[in-house]
Design a protein around this motif. Structure first.
Motif, PDB file in Angstrom:
ATOM      1  N   ILE A  71       0.843  -1.193   0.000  1.00 12.41           N
ATOM      2  CA  ILE A  71       0.000   0.000   0.000  1.00 12.41           C
ATOM      3  C   ILE A  71       0.876   1.241   0.000  1.00 12.41           C
ATOM      4  O   ILE A  71       1.774   1.383   0.836  1.00 12.41           O
ATOM      5  CB  ILE A  71      -0.927   0.023   1.226  1.00 12.41           C
ATOM      6  CG1 ILE A  71      -1.897  -1.169   1.193  1.00 12.41           C
ATOM      7  CG2 ILE A  71      -1.704   1.339   1.291  1.00 12.41           C
ATOM      8  CD1 ILE A  71      -2.731  -1.329   2.445  1.00 12.41           C
ATOM      9  N   ILE A  72       0.628   2.118  -0.948  1.00 17.54           N
ATOM     10  CA  ILE A  72       1.288   3.428  -1.019  1.00 17.54           C
ATOM     11  C   ILE A  72       0.268   4.480  -0.577  1.00 17.54           C
ATOM     12  O   ILE A  72      -0.890   4.441  -0.996  1.00 17.54           O
ATOM     13  CB  ILE A  72       1.781   3.719  -2.447  1.00 17.54           C
ATOM     14  CG1 ILE A  72       2.882   2.721  -2.843  1.00 17.54           C
ATOM     15  CG2 ILE A  72       2.280   5.147  -2.572  1.00 17.54           C
ATOM     16  CD1 ILE A  72       4.114   2.761  -1.963  1.00 17.54           C
ATOM     17  N   SER A  73       0.708   5.437   0.235  1.00 18.25           N
ATOM     18  CA  SER A  73      -0.235   6.415   0.783  1.00 18.25           C
ATOM     19  C   SER A  73       0.441   7.756   1.042  1.00 18.25           C
ATOM     20  O   SER A  73       1.669   7.896   0.940  1.00 18.25           O
ATOM     21  CB  SER A  73      -0.823   5.873   2.090  1.00 18.25           C
ATOM     22  OG  SER A  73       0.206   5.677   3.054  1.00 18.25           O
ATOM     23  N   ASN A  74      -0.389   8.739   1.382  1.00 19.65           N
ATOM     24  CA  ASN A  74       0.085  10.047   1.878  1.00 19.65           C
ATOM     25  C   ASN A  74       1.187  10.648   1.007  1.00 19.65           C
ATOM     26  O   ASN A  74       2.278  10.967   1.485  1.00 19.65           O
ATOM     27  CB  ASN A  74       0.554   9.922   3.326  1.00 19.65           C
ATOM     28  CG  ASN A  74      -0.587   9.523   4.249  1.00 19.65           C
ATOM     29  OD1 ASN A  74      -1.715   9.960   4.074  1.00 19.65           O
ATOM     30  ND2 ASN A  74      -0.307   8.668   5.200  1.00 19.65           N
ATOM     31  N   ILE A  75       0.882  10.833  -0.266  1.00 18.01           N
ATOM     32  CA  ILE A  75       1.877  11.337  -1.214  1.00 18.01           C
ATOM     33  C   ILE A  75       2.026  12.853  -1.073  1.00 18.01           C
ATOM     34  O   ILE A  75       1.045  13.591  -1.005  1.00 18.01           O
ATOM     35  CB  ILE A  75       1.482  10.954  -2.648  1.00 18.01           C
ATOM     36  CG1 ILE A  75       1.465   9.422  -2.785  1.00 18.01           C
ATOM     37  CG2 ILE A  75       2.426  11.580  -3.671  1.00 18.01           C
ATOM     38  CD1 ILE A  75       0.917   8.916  -4.092  1.00 18.01           C
ATOM     39  N   VAL A  76       3.281  13.281  -1.004  1.00 21.14           N
ATOM     40  CA  VAL A  76       3.616  14.702  -0.879  1.00 21.14           C
ATOM     41  C   VAL A  76       4.642  15.041  -1.961  1.00 21.14           C
ATOM     42  O   VAL A  76       5.631  14.323  -2.133  1.00 21.14           O
ATOM     43  CB  VAL A  76       4.198  15.023   0.513  1.00 21.14           C
ATOM     44  CG1 VAL A  76       4.621  16.493   0.594  1.00 21.14           C
ATOM     45  CG2 VAL A  76       3.189  14.698   1.607  1.00 21.14           C
ATOM     46  N   LEU A  77       4.409  16.124  -2.690  1.00 22.49           N
ATOM     47  CA  LEU A  77       5.316  16.577  -3.743  1.00 22.49           C
ATOM     48  C   LEU A  77       5.901  17.927  -3.362  1.00 22.49           C
ATOM     49  O   LEU A  77       5.216  18.763  -2.769  1.00 22.49           O
ATOM     50  CB  LEU A  77       4.569  16.705  -5.078  1.00 22.49           C
ATOM     51  CG  LEU A  77       3.842  15.456  -5.596  1.00 22.49           C
ATOM     52  CD1 LEU A  77       3.014  15.808  -6.819  1.00 22.49           C
ATOM     53  CD2 LEU A  77       4.830  14.347  -5.910  1.00 22.49           C
ATOM     54  N   THR A  78       7.179  18.154  -3.723  1.00 22.62           N
ATOM     55  CA  THR A  78       7.838  19.425  -3.441  1.00 22.62           C
ATOM     56  C   THR A  78       8.296  20.059  -4.740  1.00 22.62           C
ATOM     57  O   THR A  78       8.912  19.402  -5.578  1.00 22.62           O
ATOM     58  CB  THR A  78       9.052  19.226  -2.513  1.00 22.62           C
ATOM     59  OG1 THR A  78       8.615  18.603  -1.297  1.00 22.62           O
ATOM     60  CG2 THR A  78       9.701  20.565  -2.168  1.00 22.62           C
ATOM     61  N   LYS A  79       7.989  21.366  -4.906  1.00 20.64           N
ATOM     62  CA  LYS A  79       8.392  22.112  -6.095  1.00 20.64           C
ATOM     63  C   LYS A  79       9.817  22.650  -5.952  1.00 20.64           C
ATOM     64  O   LYS A  79      10.383  22.685  -4.854  1.00 20.64           O
ATOM     65  CB  LYS A  79       7.451  23.293  -6.321  1.00 20.64           C
ATOM     66  CG  LYS A  79       6.122  22.964  -6.945  1.00 20.64           C
ATOM     67  CD  LYS A  79       5.374  24.268  -7.217  1.00 20.64           C
ATOM     68  CE  LYS A  79       4.006  24.024  -7.823  1.00 20.64           C
ATOM     69  NZ  LYS A  79       3.306  25.303  -8.091  1.00 20.64           N
ATOM     70  N   ASP A  80      10.346  23.132  -7.079  1.00 20.72           N
ATOM     71  CA  ASP A  80      11.693  23.698  -7.070  1.00 20.72           C
ATOM     72  C   ASP A  80      11.783  24.996  -6.271  1.00 20.72           C
ATOM     73  O   ASP A  80      12.868  25.420  -5.887  1.00 20.72           O
ATOM     74  CB  ASP A  80      12.205  23.914  -8.504  1.00 20.72           C
ATOM     75  CG  ASP A  80      11.291  24.795  -9.345  1.00 20.72           C
ATOM     76  OD1 ASP A  80      10.205  25.193  -8.853  1.00 20.72           O
ATOM     77  OD2 ASP A  80      11.653  25.078 -10.505  1.00 20.72           O
ATOM     78  N   ASP A  81      10.649  25.633  -5.977  1.00 19.35           N
ATOM     79  CA  ASP A  81      10.670  26.840  -5.149  1.00 19.35           C
ATOM     80  C   ASP A  81      10.408  26.537  -3.682  1.00 19.35           C
ATOM     81  O   ASP A  81      10.256  27.449  -2.860  1.00 19.35           O
ATOM     82  CB  ASP A  81       9.660  27.876  -5.666  1.00 19.35           C
ATOM     83  CG  ASP A  81       8.215  27.378  -5.581  1.00 19.35           C
ATOM     84  OD1 ASP A  81       7.993  26.240  -5.113  1.00 19.35           O
ATOM     85  OD2 ASP A  81       7.300  28.133  -5.980  1.00 19.35           O
ATOM     86  N   GLY A  82      10.354  25.244  -3.341  1.00 15.48           N
ATOM     87  CA  GLY A  82      10.142  24.838  -1.961  1.00 15.48           C
ATOM     88  C   GLY A  82       8.691  24.644  -1.574  1.00 15.48           C
ATOM     89  O   GLY A  82       8.395  24.168  -0.473  1.00 15.48           O
ATOM     90  N   THR A  83       7.775  24.987  -2.467  1.00 14.40           N
ATOM     91  CA  THR A  83       6.349  24.795  -2.185  1.00 14.40           C
ATOM     92  C   THR A  83       6.045  23.304  -2.020  1.00 14.40           C
ATOM     93  O   THR A  83       6.494  22.479  -2.824  1.00 14.40           O
ATOM     94  CB  THR A  83       5.488  25.361  -3.331  1.00 14.40           C
ATOM     95  OG1 THR A  83       5.788  26.738  -3.504  1.00 14.40           O
ATOM     96  CG2 THR A  83       4.013  25.202  -3.027  1.00 14.40           C
ATOM     97  N   VAL A  84       5.291  22.969  -0.977  1.00 18.27           N
ATOM     98  CA  VAL A  84       4.958  21.571  -0.690  1.00 18.27           C
ATOM     99  C   VAL A  84       3.486  21.327  -1.003  1.00 18.27           C
ATOM    100  O   VAL A  84       2.611  22.082  -0.552  1.00 18.27           O
ATOM    101  CB  VAL A  84       5.256  21.221   0.781  1.00 18.27           C
ATOM    102  CG1 VAL A  84       4.769  19.816   1.117  1.00 18.27           C
ATOM    103  CG2 VAL A  84       6.748  21.343   1.064  1.00 18.27           C
ATOM    104  N   LEU A  85       3.225  20.304  -1.806  1.00 20.12           N
ATOM    105  CA  LEU A  85       1.857  19.914  -2.151  1.00 20.12           C
ATOM    106  C   LEU A  85       1.543  18.575  -1.493  1.00 20.12           C
ATOM    107  O   LEU A  85       2.172  17.564  -1.801  1.00 20.12           O
ATOM    108  CB  LEU A  85       1.689  19.794  -3.664  1.00 20.12           C
ATOM    109  CG  LEU A  85       0.371  19.150  -4.117  1.00 20.12           C
ATOM    110  CD1 LEU A  85      -0.808  20.068  -3.816  1.00 20.12           C
ATOM    111  CD2 LEU A  85       0.401  18.797  -5.592  1.00 20.12           C
ATOM    112  N   THR A  86       0.582  18.586  -0.589  1.00 17.47           N
ATOM    113  CA  THR A  86       0.105  17.341   0.008  1.00 17.47           C
ATOM    114  C   THR A  86      -1.104  16.866  -0.784  1.00 17.47           C
ATOM    115  O   THR A  86      -2.140  17.551  -0.825  1.00 17.47           O
ATOM    116  CB  THR A  86      -0.280  17.550   1.483  1.00 17.47           C
ATOM    117  OG1 THR A  86       0.871  18.003   2.211  1.00 17.47           O
ATOM    118  CG2 THR A  86      -0.774  16.248   2.100  1.00 17.47           C
ATOM    119  N   TYR A  87      -0.962  15.734  -1.437  1.00 14.58           N
ATOM    120  CA  TYR A  87      -2.061  15.212  -2.244  1.00 14.58           C
ATOM    121  C   TYR A  87      -3.242  14.887  -1.327  1.00 14.58           C
ATOM    122  O   TYR A  87      -3.043  14.402  -0.204  1.00 14.58           O
ATOM    123  CB  TYR A  87      -1.593  13.959  -2.991  1.00 14.58           C
ATOM    124  CG  TYR A  87      -2.465  13.568  -4.154  1.00 14.58           C
ATOM    125  CD1 TYR A  87      -2.590  14.402  -5.265  1.00 14.58           C
ATOM    126  CD2 TYR A  87      -3.178  12.371  -4.144  1.00 14.58           C
ATOM    127  CE1 TYR A  87      -3.396  14.050  -6.338  1.00 14.58           C
ATOM    128  CE2 TYR A  87      -3.983  12.004  -5.216  1.00 14.58           C
ATOM    129  CZ  TYR A  87      -4.086  12.854  -6.309  1.00 14.58           C
ATOM    130  OH  TYR A  87      -4.899  12.508  -7.367  1.00 14.58           O
TER     131      TYR A  87
END
Length: 260
Positions: A71-87
Motif C-alpha cells: 500500500i502506497i499512501s500520503n503522497i507529498v510533492l515538493t516544487k523547485d521553489d520549496g512549495t509543498v503539495l500534500t495530495y
C-alpha cells in the motif's frame, strides 16, 4: 550614428525576445495537470518475473516470488521553489500489485503546474487514518479487503504482502515463505520514504510526467538487516518484523523521470 542606432535596435529586440520568452514560460506553468508514479518491481538488477524467476540472496537462499503487493499512501510533492503539495488524503491510497496488469502506477490528478523536485510517500496506512475506524476508511477498506490486504478490521491492514517459495544450502526442497508487515501489538510499522528526483517532473496542462521508480525487493530480506528465511519462513510479527520494515524503506529509488 547608424551603428549606434543598430546597436540600440538589437538590444531592444533581445529585450523583447526575453520578455516574450518569460511570458511564455509563465503561461506554460499555470493551471493543473497530472503526474504518474510508476513502481517497477525488481530483484537486485533484474526486472521481477513472478512464479518462475530464481532470485538469489547474499546468504545463498534462492527465492521464487509468487506475490508482492504493498500500500502506497500520503503522497507529498515538493516544487523547485520549496512549495509543498500534500495530495488529498482521501485520494492518496494505492495498492501496488505486481500480479495485476496496470496496478503498478499511482495516478495523481489535479496537480498544480510546476517543476517538482521531490516525492514523499508512506508504505501502509497511517495510524491517524486507521484510528478513524472502519466507517472512516471510505471505499479503501473494501478495496483493501478485495485485494487481500486486510487481515480483519481488528488486526488491520497488511502494508506489504510478500510470498513465494525458497531453497537454501540447508533447505534443498522448496518451502513456502510469507512476509506481511502491518500493525502487530503496540508496533504500528507504518513508514515513509522521501526521494529526490534526478530531473524535475514538469507538470503542465499538456505534460504528464512519469516518475519511474525501481523497487528492489531483495532489500526486504537482504537490506541493512539480513533475514534468513531458513531460520523463520513466516514473518508477520515478532522481533524480525521491525527489521524488515527498516529494510522496506531502502527498496525505492528513482530511476528516471519522463516529461512527455
Amino acid at each position: 550614428m547608424k551603428n549606434t542606432i543598430y546597436r540600440c535596435l538589437a538590444v531592444l529586440a533581445v529585450s523583447l525576445f526575453t520578455v516574450s520568452c518569460s511570458n511564455s514560460d509563465e503561461e506554460a506553468i499555470t493551471g493543473t495537470g497530472s503526474l504518474n508514479i510508476e513502481y517497477d518491481n525488481a530483484f537486485g538488477s533484474n526486472d521481477l518475473i513472478l512464479q518462475t524467476q530464481a532470485n538469489t540472496t547474499s546468504n545463498g537462499e534462492v527465492l521464487k516470488i509468487n506475490k508482492i503487493k504493498y500500500i502506497i499512501s500520503n503522497i507529498v510533492l515538493t516544487k523547485d521553489d520549496g512549495t509543498v503539495l500534500t495530495y488529498p488524503k482521501s485520494e492518496s491510497y494505492f495498492i501496488i500489485d505486481e500480479g495485476t496488469i496496470g496496478a503498478q502506477v499511482a495516478e495523481l490528478k489535479n496537480i498544480p503546474a510546476g517543476n517538482y523536485t521531490k516525492v514523499k510517500f508512506g508504505i501502509g496506512v497511517d495510524k491517524a487514518q486507521f484510528d478513524l475506524g472502519a466507517t472512516g476508511q471510505g471505499d479503501f477498506l473494501t478495496t483493501a479487503n478485495t485485494a487481500g490486504m486486510l487481515w480483519n478490521w481488528t488486526s488491520g491492514y497488511k502494508f506489504l504482502a510478500y510470498e513465494g517459495t525458497f531453497t537454501s544450502p540447508t533447505q534443498t526442497t522448496a518451502a513456502p515463505f510469507t512476509i506481511h508487515t502491518g500493525q502487530t501489538g503496540t508496533d504500528y510499522n507504518y513508514t515513509e520514504v522521501t526521494l529526490d528526483l534526478p530531473t524535475n517532473a514538469q507538470v503542465r496542462t499538456t505534460i504528464t510526467p512519469d516518475v519511474h521508480l525501481i523497487v528492489d525487493l531483495s532489500k526486504i530480506t537482504d537490506g541493512t538487516n539480513k533475514i534468513n528465511l531458513s531460520e523463520q519462513a513466516t514473518i508477520m510479527g515478532g522481533a524480525k518484523l521491525p527489521l524488515i520494515v527498516k529494510n522496506v524503506e531502502q527498496m525505492f529509488r528513482v530511476d528516471h523521470v519522463h516529461n512527455d
